[in-house]
Design a protein around this motif. Structure first.
Motif, PDB file in Angstrom:
ATOM      1  N   TYR A  84       2.193   1.969  -3.318  1.00 37.35           N
ATOM      2  CA  TYR A  84       1.681   2.649  -4.289  1.00 37.35           C
ATOM      3  C   TYR A  84       0.857   3.845  -3.941  1.00 37.35           C
ATOM      4  CZ  TYR A  84       1.436  -1.251  -7.760  1.00 37.35           C
ATOM      5  OH  TYR A  84       1.479  -2.015  -8.447  1.00 37.35           O
ATOM      6  N   LEU A  85       0.937   4.192  -2.663  1.00 35.75           N
ATOM      7  CA  LEU A  85       0.053   5.283  -2.265  1.00 35.75           C
ATOM      8  C   LEU A  85       0.696   6.164  -1.616  1.00 35.75           C
ATOM      9  CD1 LEU A  85      -3.015   3.527  -0.850  1.00 35.75           C
ATOM     10  CD2 LEU A  85      -2.763   4.483  -3.186  1.00 35.75           C
ATOM     11  N   GLY A  86       1.983   6.104  -1.369  1.00 42.35           N
ATOM     12  CA  GLY A  86       2.842   7.006  -0.472  1.00 42.35           C
ATOM     13  C   GLY A  86       2.771   6.757   1.063  1.00 42.35           C
ATOM     14  N   GLN A 118       0.947  -1.274   0.111  1.00 43.83           N
ATOM     15  CA  GLN A 118       0.011  -0.180   0.067  1.00 43.83           C
ATOM     16  C   GLN A 118       1.093   1.217  -0.041  1.00 43.83           C
ATOM     17  OE1 GLN A 118      -3.539   0.379   1.421  1.00 43.83           O
ATOM     18  NE2 GLN A 118      -4.133  -1.800   1.059  1.00 43.83           N
TER      19      GLN A 118
END
Lengths: 258, 244, 711
Positions: free
Chosen positions: B236-238, B233
């Motif tokens: 992908y999302l920082g 996560q």
């Protein structure tokens, strides 16, 4: 082309013509279609965040906005004027400025020479230098250094400095964070926040969604070359994990822009 | 022990480590997924496996034999086939001719006898590109051209198939058909390594997934494990500090 | 073979070559301080000229991506302009030189860029190259037309040849100035590229062309500037070298550029300091040869071959090219592959046409028959490039050199009495020579390979034919074929023979294109990366296609020899005579048998017109015609035979599909693409309708177009 000079109006309201608009744009690289009909409005003075997983078409959207790719169908409008198919250099002089993905610098030129390249949009060199070094004092310390030898964060700063020095009407930012450590990304976004506060219209593409939702006025999620949800950042946040790590396909048909 | 073993492979471009000590095992009879953000090094890894890029460290093994220093065309003849993220079809040939080139090469090196024309037609039928068989590939839409690339890869009768974003450019129906085809191929004993951004497809098709970020494998596991993995996560999302 | 080992091999070979040649040709002059000083003093002005020319090449290539074969020709032409102003019209050089270099040359450069060069972006390499080659011929032709080469032209040195002594060598002011100008150019360019905005932009384009455009740097301004600069530098070099040549021969001045090619390649076509270094090394080597070595007999021409030998060595030292991925967004090539049957019918019809034509040709004066036969030989030779350049995408500028080798082989192996076997032996001899080219072709891509073939052609011309086992100093008689009891020595029968041979080879080539091998060649051109991943061995494939091409060329060479009747030295097979063959094939269409036929007809027409109109304008046509053809290439980069063929096919009753295709195409061409609209021209009402239709815009969707129009 000079009549094209677009002036950002900070007190834009909803019924005004958007500063940048894509209408039903389909586009791609050579024969690879990436965008399957994008409708997007960037209003004057707002920060619009374009989010989505890899391969969704975010960078292609920016390439269309900066004139590097001509839509195969559909149109692009700057302050209501049709600029579909206008060359990137003409768009740059008209005030659309892209900070490209990766490092938007000329690695074999030094810092000063890189900034010199910003003067093609009609600003004097001293103006450009003043603006750049005021925003990014660290660049001033390294003015004679070859850009390719700067650190990743500094290169990105140089890229931003060059973009800002042209006082653009629209700033397009493509994956500022790519390949950079989180702490540097945070620092760069501090700069973006400051720029946004000055009223510039910014269209920003990111993968690191959480960094950007805090500073965007509106956001949209792209998937498979389509713009799915647009709305205030808070309404977007929940959709994100699904979009990135897999959930049901959304039907792109119904998505009113607000 | 997988049919294809990527063993601590590193690739260095100047000062940049594009792939850093990555190890992946691709067993036969199933689809192995390779996912990760843009620029994570997935395509570079594919180039290492097919020999288009020399690694700065590590080994590639096929069926136990070290093929790290084999020429690309030798690897193809040993049974490694691939498709390309950015299309590398033979644009000025027809779809049928694209497949024929591969079939005719195999007939030479494998010294097997078969009717190339018939097999080409079968392969195009199988991937769902039969109706464009006699069109020049550079006049085809992206999706169809990808299918032609897939048929061409299958024409080499591979043991290992590397697919680089096969679903981009395909519509939903075609993507579903691709999923079905992947199942059929693995049922025949093929080992598939799949790079893909279409997560539903990845989660559905793969038995095992590796996640690449900054050139490193940051997670491995079943689709369910990967979906729940916080490090994935994050990749992908920082950083999730401001997350809700 | 790894990079390191092959480089070592080339270096070792080079050193061995230098030592062996120096030893064999040693003239016996003492090597001491004085003679070495002399050597340097004599070499430096030469280095200056080479450096200037090479600089022009590099500046234009890095900024615009076009390698300018015509750089030397432009310099030659502008030197003649300067001659006209000073010698013919008495203007002082102090006025004329700045006028030519700073006004006329830049204007010429800008004109060339606007009219021709700008349209070359993104075209196939062979098309780009041939346009500048055409330009080369055009300038030579123009110069020959304006300044009659039967009259002597000479340009006085600056300061009338006065100078000062260094050691016992007189360094004339002219040469001193040459050195100074080269130094000043280096300094000036340094300042331009580092201090000025346009110079920085030119370097920025080298780093990242797209990004430079994003910054608002107009690529059109940059390319015009680069061409202007390139022409100015060419003019400088031309004017300074002109007095050093005997009588300002247009071709000598033009082909001095070959040395500059080598210097530019030393700088990898981008580094100016390395280019200067290359120029100095080349000049020293040339002068070393002139001062200390003596060549005679069969090696007489070695000094002339030196520039190309050096070019060849430098090319071999370049780093090995990576496997090529296809470039997306290249222009789609129109390539309808004819069926073997259609080709056979077409070529049979052509043979019949030729047979009927011979009935109308004069029997007493065979000139035209001979010209036609030579034209058919050219067509056969052009055919050798169809698989190599047209399908496999490997640019070769040396077809005529292979033909020359074939001609020699034919003559030496039984052609003197018209043996049929000798024709095939000619092909057999050239095949291994051609196959050797596959090895540099593995390392060199595109432009570099083309330059290597050009260097090869020049080397063959200068050192091969002079060998006693080849042609030597005298003449060798060549007989025409005896075949199946028929003697083909009469002009008409020979013409029919060559035509039939071309027809058979043409059908063979088309059959090959439809075979697995033909598909593999096209696949290799379209994507090397994909080819290797389906198991194609690139080296093996390139070996095969180079061998095939050389074989056809050698075969054609045998017929050339028969057509000439005698072989003497390199007559008819010079490097410069080979370029128009490639050029004509490109104009006709490099991937087609019909393109090769076009090249043959083109050759015949040129010969015919040149010999029949005794007006000075037409004498120049040999050069001018290929030059004018440049415009044809730009109009139609995939070849003239494509529209001709399409037009012809429409007339054939059994080709209904061709008619329909044509109608669809013209209909599509009539509508402007949406992308072409915008700010470049006003947005008319009809455009709005077009956009609406293209986008499927209906009334319930916001209409930005309307908004744009009301504002």
């Amino acid at each position: 082309m000079t009549s094209m000079q677009a002036v950002p109006t900070p007190d834009a309201t909803d019924d005004e013509v958007p500063i940048l608009q894509l209408a039903a744009v389909r586009a791609g690289y050579g024969r690879i279609d990436v965008l399957h009909g994008i409708d997007l409005e960037l209003r004057a003075g707002e920060v619009f965040a374009l989010l989505g997983p890899n391969g969704a078409g975010k960078s292609t959207t920016l390439a269309v906005c900066s004139g590097q790719i001509t839509p195969s169908t559909g149109g692009m409008f700057l302050c209501g004027r049709d600029v579909t198919g206008v060359a990137p250099d003409a768009l740059a002089r008209a005030g659309v400025c892209l900070i490209p993905e990766g490092r938007g610098i000329f690695p074999n030129l030094n810092v000063l020479e890189n900034l010199r390249m910003a003067t093609f949009t009609g600003h004097s060199f001293s103006q450009v230098l003043d603006l750049a070094f005021a925003q990014f004092p660290r660049l001033g310390e390294r003015r004679k250094q070859t850009a390719g030898t700067l650190s990743g964060g500094e290169q990105q700063m140089l890229s931003m400095a060059r973009a800002l020095a042209t006082e653009p009407a629209v700033l397009l930012i493509d994956e500022l964070s790519m390949g950079l450590a989180p702490i540097i990304v945070e620092e760069l976004y501090e700069h973006v926040r400051r720029i946004a506060a000055s009223g510039l219209s910014i269209l920003i593409v990111e993968q690191f969604a959480h960094e950007i939702l805090g500073l965007a006025d509106r956001a949209g999620i792209m998937l498979h070359g389509r713009l799915l949800h647009t709305g205030p950042p808070a309404s977007i946040a929940d959709e994100l994990a699904d979009a990135y790590l897999g959930a049901e396909h959304e039907t792109p048909a119904a998505h009113p822009s607000q | 022990m997988g049919l294809l073993e990527i063993d601590e492979v590193s690739v260095q471009f100047g000062g940049l480590l594009a792939v850093d000590d990555a190890s992946i095992s691709v067993p036969e009879g199933c689809v192995t997924g390779l996912i990760g953000p843009n620029g994570a090094g997935k395509t570079t890894l594919f180039n290492v496996i097919t020999g288009l890029q020399a690694p700065s460290g590590g080994r590639v093994r096929l069926d136990g034999a070290d093929i790290t220093r084999r020429r690309p065309y030798r690897r193809a003849r040993l049974g490694i086939a691939r498709t390309f993220q950015r299309l590398e079809a033979f644009g000025s040939l027809t779809a049928r001719e694209n497949v024929l080139v591969a079939l005719e090469m195999r007939r030479r090196w494998a010294k097997s006898r078969y009717d190339s024309g018939k097999i080409a037609a079968e392969l195009l039928e199988r991937v769902g590109a039969a109706q464009v068989a006699d069109k020049r590939v550079d006049s085809l839409p992206t999706g169809s051209a990808r299918l032609v690339e897939l048929a061409r890869a299958l024409a080499t009768d591979p043991k290992v198939l590397l697919l680089d974003e096969p679903s981009s450019g395909l519509d939903e129906q075609e993507t579903d058909a691709l999923g079905v085809l992947l199942h059929e191929l693995t049922a025949d004993g093929l080992a598939v390594l799949l790079v893909e951004h279409d997560m539903p497809l990845v989660m559905e098709a793969c038995t095992h997934i590796s996640v690449l970020d900054f050139g490193r494998i940051i997670a491995e596991g079943t689709p369910a494990e990967i979906q729940a993995d916080p490090s994935v996560q994050r990749a992908y999302l920082g950083t999730a500090k401001s997350a809700s | 073979m790894s990079q390191r080992w092959s480089n070592l091999l080339v270096w070792a070979g080079t050193i061995a070559f230098i030592v062996l040649v120096s030893k064999a040709a040693w003239a016996g002059n003492p090597v001491n301080g004085t003679s070495l000083t002399n050597l340097v003093v004599l070499a430096l002005p030469v280095a200056g000229i080479i450096a200037m020319s090479a600089t022009g090449l590099v500046v234009v290539y890095t900024t615009t991506g076009v390698f300018n074969f015509a750089q030397g020709a432009i310099g030659m032409f502008l030197a003649y302009v300067d001659w006209e102003l000073t010698v013919a019209h008495g203007l002082p050089q102090a006025v004329a030189l700045p006028l030519v270099v700073l006004v006329i040359a830049p204007l010429l450069g800008i004109g060339l860029d606007r009219a021709i060069m700008r349209h070359l972006q993104g075209k196939q390499l062979v098309v780009q190259l041939m346009v500048t080659v055409g330009l080369l011929f055009a300038f030579v032709g123009l110069a020959n037309m304006i300044w009659n080469q039967n009259n002597a032209h000479s340009m006085p040195q600056l300061f009338a040849g006065k100078g000062f002594h260094i050691g016992d060598v007189l360094l004339t002011w002219h040469r001193f100035i040459t050195i100074m100008v080269a130094v000043a150019l280096a300094i000036g360019l340094r300042i331009l590229l580092v201090r000025t905005r346009i110079g920085i932009a030119m370097r920025a384009v080298v780093d990242n062309r797209d990004l430079a455009a994003l910054e608002g740097a107009r690529s059109s301004v940059l390319s015009s500037f680069a061409w202007a600069l390139g022409c100015s530098v060419a003019a400088l070099a031309g004017i300074l070298i002109a007095p050093e040549t005997a009588d300002m021969s247009t071709t000598t001045l033009t082909f001095l550029i070959l040395t500059a090619f080598a210097a530019a390649v030393v700088g990898r076509l981008r580094s100016l300091p390395l280019t200067y270094l290359g120029a100095i090394i080349l000049a020293l080597a040339t002068q070393w040869m002139a001062s200390f070595l003596r060549f005679s007999d069969r090696w007489t021409n070695v000094p002339d071959a030196l520039p190309t030998i050096m070019l060849f060595i430098v090319l071999l030292l370049l780093p090995r090219a990576e496997v090529q991925f296809a470039r997306i967004g290249q222009i789609r090539r129109v390539e309808r592959v004819s069926s073997v049957r259609d080709t056979a019918i077409g070529l049979a019809a052509f043979v019949a046409f030729m047979a009927i034509l011979t009935l109308f040709l004069s029997s007493s004066d065979p000139t035209n028959t001979n010209r036609l036969a030579l034209g058919m030989c050219t067509a056969l030779l052009a055919l050798s490039l169809v698989p190599l350049t047209g399908w496999a995408g490997q640019v070769s500028l040396a077809p005529l050199a292979f033909a020359g080798i074939g001609a020699v082989a034919y003559t030496r192996l039984g052609g003197a009495h018209g043996s049929v076997w000798a024709v095939f032996l000619a092909a057999l001899v050239t095949i291994p020579v051609g196959a050797l080219f596959a090895f540099p072709a593995m390392r060199l891509q595109g432009l570099y390979l083309a330059l290597a073939t050009l260097a090869f052609a020049a080397m063959v011309e200068e050192v091969f034919y002079t060998q006693p086992f080849a042609v030597g100093p005298g003449e060798r008689p060549v007989a025409r074929l005896h075949l199946l009891g028929i003697d083909f020595s009469s002009p008409k029968s020979f013409l029919i023979l060559v035509t039939v041979v071309f027809g058979l080879c043409g059908v063979g080539v088309v059959a090959l294109r439809r075979s697995p091998f033909g598909r593999r060649l096209v696949a290799l051109r379209d994507s090397e990366a994909a080819s290797v991943t389906v198991g194609v061995n690139i080296l093996e494939t390139k070996l095969a296609v180079f061998a095939l091409s050389a074989g056809i060329a050698g075969f054609a060479g045998a017929f050339y020899a028969m057509s000439f009747g005698t072989l003497n030295n390199a007559q008819g097979f010079q490097m410069i005579a080979g370029l128009p063959v490639v050029l004509a094939l490109v104009i006709g269409g490099v991937g087609f048998v019909a393109g090769a036929l076009f090249a043959g007809v083109f050759g015949f027409v040129t010969l015919f017109v040149q010999d029949n109109w005794h007006i000075s304008l037409w004498i120049a046509l040999f050069y001018l015609a290929p030059g004018l053809a440049v415009l044809g290439i730009i109009q139609n980069p995939s070849g003239a035979v494509v529209p001709i063929g399409e037009g012809f096919a429409r007339l054939l009753p059994w080709r209904k599909d061709a008619k329909q295709e044509y109608e669809e195409m013209t209909a599509a061409a009539a509508e402007p693409e949406v992308g072409e609209l915008g700010l470049e021209r006003p947005f008319a009402e009809s455009d709005v309708l077009l956009v609406d239709r293209e986008l499927g815009i209906s009334n319930d969707v916001p209409r930005p177009v309307a908004a744009a129009r009301s504002s």
